[in-house]
Design a protein around this motif. Sequence first.
Motif, PDB file in Angstrom:
ATOM      1  N   PHE A 232       0.832  -1.197   0.000  1.00 47.38           N
ATOM      2  CA  PHE A 232       0.000   0.000   0.000  1.00 47.38           C
ATOM      3  C   PHE A 232       0.873   1.255   0.000  1.00 47.38           C
ATOM      4  CE2 PHE A 232      -2.629   3.292   1.853  1.00 47.38           C
ATOM      5  CZ  PHE A 232      -3.705   3.223   0.981  1.00 47.38           C
ATOM      6  N   ASP A 233       1.953   1.196   0.787  1.00 40.66           N
ATOM      7  CA  ASP A 233       2.861   2.346   0.858  1.00 40.66           C
ATOM      8  C   ASP A 233       3.444   2.663  -0.520  1.00 40.66           C
ATOM      9  OD1 ASP A 233       2.435   2.727   3.516  1.00 40.66           O
ATOM     10  OD2 ASP A 233       4.213   1.659   4.190  1.00 40.66           O
ATOM     11  N   TYR A 234       3.827   1.620  -1.265  1.00 41.47           N
ATOM     12  CA  TYR A 234       4.337   1.855  -2.618  1.00 41.47           C
ATOM     13  C   TYR A 234       3.251   2.504  -3.476  1.00 41.47           C
ATOM     14  CZ  TYR A 234       8.382  -1.141  -1.554  1.00 41.47           C
ATOM     15  OH  TYR A 234       9.508  -1.681  -1.003  1.00 41.47           O
ATOM     16  N   ILE A 259       5.865   5.705  15.489  1.00 46.43           N
ATOM     17  CA  ILE A 259       4.887   5.069  16.393  1.00 46.43           C
ATOM     18  C   ILE A 259       3.840   4.330  15.562  1.00 46.43           C
ATOM     19  CG2 ILE A 259       3.180   5.532  18.192  1.00 46.43           C
ATOM     20  CD1 ILE A 259       4.867   8.049  18.827  1.00 46.43           C
ATOM     21  N   GLY A 260       3.683   3.025  15.838  1.00 45.65           N
ATOM     22  CA  GLY A 260       2.820   2.193  14.987  1.00 45.65           C
ATOM     23  C   GLY A 260       3.537   1.981  13.666  1.00 45.65           C
ATOM     24  N   SER A 261       4.829   1.682  13.763  1.00 47.96           N
ATOM     25  CA  SER A 261       5.728   1.669  12.590  1.00 47.96           C
ATOM     26  C   SER A 261       5.455   0.539  11.609  1.00 47.96           C
ATOM     27  CB  SER A 261       7.165   1.496  13.083  1.00 47.96           C
ATOM     28  OG  SER A 261       7.241   0.276  13.841  1.00 47.96           O
ATOM     29  N   GLN A 282       8.277   1.647  17.080  1.00 45.50           N
ATOM     30  CA  GLN A 282       7.411   1.187  18.173  1.00 45.50           C
ATOM     31  C   GLN A 282       6.108   0.649  17.599  1.00 45.50           C
ATOM     32  OE1 GLN A 282       8.273   4.571  21.378  1.00 45.50           O
ATOM     33  NE2 GLN A 282       8.241   2.466  22.107  1.00 45.50           N
ATOM     34  N   ASP A 283       5.820  -0.597  17.904  1.00 51.86           N
ATOM     35  CA  ASP A 283       4.579  -1.245  17.425  1.00 51.86           C
ATOM     36  C   ASP A 283       4.331  -2.440  18.325  1.00 51.86           C
ATOM     37  OD1 ASP A 283       2.621  -2.720  15.622  1.00 51.86           O
ATOM     38  OD2 ASP A 283       3.127  -1.085  14.270  1.00 51.86           O
ATOM     39  N   MET A 284       3.397  -3.309  17.926  1.00 54.16           N
ATOM     40  CA  MET A 284       3.141  -4.522  18.699  1.00 54.16           C
ATOM     41  C   MET A 284       4.337  -5.470  18.541  1.00 54.16           C
ATOM     42  SD  MET A 284      -0.740  -5.460  18.148  1.00 54.16           S
ATOM     43  CE  MET A 284      -1.904  -4.475  17.309  1.00 54.16           C
ATOM     44  N   THR A 286       4.783  -8.593  17.725  1.00 51.65           N
ATOM     45  CA  THR A 286       4.880  -9.484  16.546  1.00 51.65           C
ATOM     46  C   THR A 286       5.468  -8.750  15.348  1.00 51.65           C
ATOM     47  OG1 THR A 286       2.682 -10.145  17.248  1.00 51.65           O
ATOM     48  CG2 THR A 286       3.526 -11.169  15.244  1.00 51.65           C
ATOM     49  N   LEU A 287       4.988  -7.522  15.119  1.00 55.38           N
ATOM     50  CA  LEU A 287       5.480  -6.786  13.952  1.00 55.38           C
ATOM     51  C   LEU A 287       6.944  -6.404  14.114  1.00 55.38           C
ATOM     52  CD1 LEU A 287       2.158  -5.873  13.790  1.00 55.38           C
ATOM     53  CD2 LEU A 287       3.209  -5.110  11.685  1.00 55.38           C
ATOM     54  N   LEU A 288       7.323  -6.050  15.358  1.00 57.32           N
ATOM     55  CA  LEU A 288       8.715  -5.639  15.586  1.00 57.32           C
ATOM     56  C   LEU A 288       9.666  -6.825  15.461  1.00 57.32           C
ATOM     57  CD1 LEU A 288       8.489  -3.029  18.459  1.00 57.32           C
ATOM     58  CD2 LEU A 288       8.516  -2.655  15.992  1.00 57.32           C
ATOM     59  N   PRO A 313       8.692  -2.394  21.783  1.00 57.61           N
ATOM     60  CA  PRO A 313       7.250  -2.650  21.747  1.00 57.61           C
ATOM     61  C   PRO A 313       6.470  -1.604  22.541  1.00 57.61           C
ATOM     62  CG  PRO A 313       8.467  -4.621  22.365  1.00 57.61           C
ATOM     63  CD  PRO A 313       9.446  -3.497  22.380  1.00 57.61           C
ATOM     64  N   ILE A 314       5.253  -1.364  22.086  1.00 60.55           N
ATOM     65  CA  ILE A 314       4.403  -0.378  22.787  1.00 60.55           C
ATOM     66  C   ILE A 314       2.931  -0.738  22.603  1.00 60.55           C
ATOM     67  CG2 ILE A 314       4.119   1.176  20.797  1.00 60.55           C
ATOM     68  CD1 ILE A 314       4.359   3.544  22.683  1.00 60.55           C
ATOM     69  N   ASP A 315       2.126  -0.396  23.592  1.00 63.28           N
ATOM     70  CA  ASP A 315       0.688  -0.271  23.377  1.00 63.28           C
ATOM     71  C   ASP A 315       0.438   1.225  23.475  1.00 63.28           C
ATOM     72  OD1 ASP A 315      -1.994   0.090  23.523  1.00 63.28           O
ATOM     73  OD2 ASP A 315      -2.372  -1.523  24.944  1.00 63.28           O
ATOM     74  N   PHE A 316       0.212   1.871  22.338  1.00 61.70           N
ATOM     75  CA  PHE A 316       0.208   3.343  22.344  1.00 61.70           C
ATOM     76  C   PHE A 316      -1.001   3.958  23.059  1.00 61.70           C
ATOM     77  CE2 PHE A 316      -0.467   2.657  17.510  1.00 61.70           C
ATOM     78  CZ  PHE A 316      -1.839   2.479  17.608  1.00 61.70           C
ATOM     79  N   PHE A 317      -1.958   3.119  23.490  1.00 59.26           N
ATOM     80  CA  PHE A 317      -3.076   3.670  24.267  1.00 59.26           C
ATOM     81  C   PHE A 317      -2.740   3.766  25.753  1.00 59.26           C
ATOM     82  CE2 PHE A 317      -5.451   1.645  20.690  1.00 59.26           C
ATOM     83  CZ  PHE A 317      -5.843   2.836  20.114  1.00 59.26           C
ATOM     84  N   LEU A 330       3.805   9.553  12.999  1.00 55.74           N
ATOM     85  CA  LEU A 330       2.682   8.598  13.005  1.00 55.74           C
ATOM     86  C   LEU A 330       2.121   8.509  11.598  1.00 55.74           C
ATOM     87  CD1 LEU A 330       2.132  10.584  15.793  1.00 55.74           C
ATOM     88  CD2 LEU A 330       0.691   8.616  16.206  1.00 55.74           C
ATOM     89  N   LYS A 331       2.363   7.394  10.952  1.00 56.55           N
ATOM     90  CA  LYS A 331       1.874   7.259   9.572  1.00 56.55           C
ATOM     91  C   LYS A 331       0.730   6.251   9.521  1.00 56.55           C
ATOM     92  CE  LYS A 331       3.144   5.643   5.081  1.00 56.55           C
ATOM     93  NZ  LYS A 331       2.274   4.486   5.245  1.00 56.55           N
ATOM     94  N   GLY A 332      -0.418   6.723   9.057  1.00 53.11           N
ATOM     95  CA  GLY A 332      -1.572   5.828   8.915  1.00 53.11           C
ATOM     96  C   GLY A 332      -2.005   5.242  10.247  1.00 53.11           C
ATOM     97  N   ILE A 333      -1.856   5.994  11.329  1.00 51.04           N
ATOM     98  CA  ILE A 333      -2.265   5.496  12.644  1.00 51.04           C
ATOM     99  C   ILE A 333      -3.606   6.109  13.046  1.00 51.04           C
ATOM    100  CG2 ILE A 333      -1.639   5.369  15.096  1.00 51.04           C
ATOM    101  CD1 ILE A 333       0.113   3.690  13.144  1.00 51.04           C
TER     102      ILE A 333
END
Length: 446
Positions: A232-234, A259-261, A282-284, A286-288, A313-317, A330-333
């Motif tokens: 999607f980014d491409y 954040i939410g990378s 910083q993300d969940m 699994t993704l990191l 890792p982060i839970d940004f909430f 923050l891209k697409g967050i």
Amino acid sequence: MSQEVSQLLSLITSSVKAIEDEFAASGVSAIPSLNSTDTHPLDLKPLKPVRDQLRILEGACAQLCATLAPPVCTVTDRVSNAIFDRTCLEVVVSCKIADLLKDKPDGMHIDQLGKAAGIEPGKSEQIMRYLATSHIFAEVKEGVFSNNRLSIQLLEETPTYAYVQFRVDQTNRAACTLLETLLDPVRGPSYEGKDAAICKAYNWPEGWFDWHAQTEEGRKEAELFGRVMTAFDYAVAVQAVVTDYPWRDLAPGSTICDIGSGHGTVAVEIAKAHPGLKLILQDMPTLLKYAEESFWPKECPCALQEQKVEFIPIDFFTEAPAAGCDIYFLKGILHDWSDELCVKILKNIRKVMRPNSKVLINEHLLLPATALPTPLSSPNSAPAPLLSNTGAGRLRLYSLDVSLLTLLNSRERFLQEFVTIAQQASLKFKSTWDAGDTYILEFVVA
Ligand SMILES: C[S@@+](CC[C@H](N)C(=O)[O-])C[C@H]1O[C@@H](n2cnc3c(N)ncnc32)[C@H](O)[C@@H]1O
């Protein structure tokens, strides 16, 4: 000729000429034939003038055809093509037909291709001819099909392959329950993620990202989703985020916290272009894990060796990100969440900002689909007689908007909506940067 038709024609002529000039200036002036499998440097890195003119071209071509064609054809075609584009793509991706045709420039006869794909040849031919008619695959001679510039995007190794799989499967199943969800007395009026169409389709008690975080199946899907985001980014010319924002003005050693990378599709490009900067992803978890063990070692091993990238890792909430960074990106967050949850994310960032830290929000910006001239204050602009949002030239944004509704019960926003949300987290709007299909909105401490 009506004035509108002649204006649209002249937009088409001028945009094609401008795009050809950019190809000529790129150093590789030949425009690859659609029936070749050649790539061009502008494929993944289209320059701003090409992107701007392409939008006008796509908008003007679609508006001209919709103006001149009998309305019954346009509407009936639209619904049939939507269904069978999806269905035929599902068949070719599941049967890996692009891979079967790899390194076969003369193509394969449908008898042989159908057999290799495990589908009765006559029926395979119907699928392949439908797609070749819309320029995905080439029919090199009757009954013989080969890859072309579009179908090589369906090779299993590409992020686009993951994107198509995700759309034809999970998104489609969710989309089939959208009407029922909109009319549901509880889910219909709700803007909570757990009430999205996808949760109804799969019977999930929590939202889509909770499913990613909390279940084994979801964690596997989250990994695939990282590849989906790369494709999607491409598609939204993410390279422009790297080239069109002045990262070079940051002092060496400055820190950017993404954040939410996800896997860090943008961060990796920033690291390659500006090796003096430090990146924190910083993300969940699994993704990191995938980012640290697979994506970065392949894409930018130097950043790892020189310890220019960290994965936290982060839970940004519930947690604040790394403290004291120069940039929080923050891209697409925010487009995934309600206003209330966006304020929560931004307040967590605000807590750890230094007085001169910046928050960069990288998102699409909505415009209404009116035929009125674009307001001068708007960062977008479309020449008359195009719709003010450029119509088909920006349709990707509006399909993403409906996709957000389907998967997350969320939506894209207008510029002023981001400014208002940020104000509630004590952040002040500074400026807007045009970055491909998206914009970077710069905020500072209020
Ligand atoms: C739409 S993706 C954007 C990824 C990336 N910024 C990009 O544009 O390619 C949203 C990201 O937010 C992450 N995410 C969702 N909920 C999260 C949470 N509570 N804490 C941290 N990350 C989260 C997802 O894992 C996903 O990578």
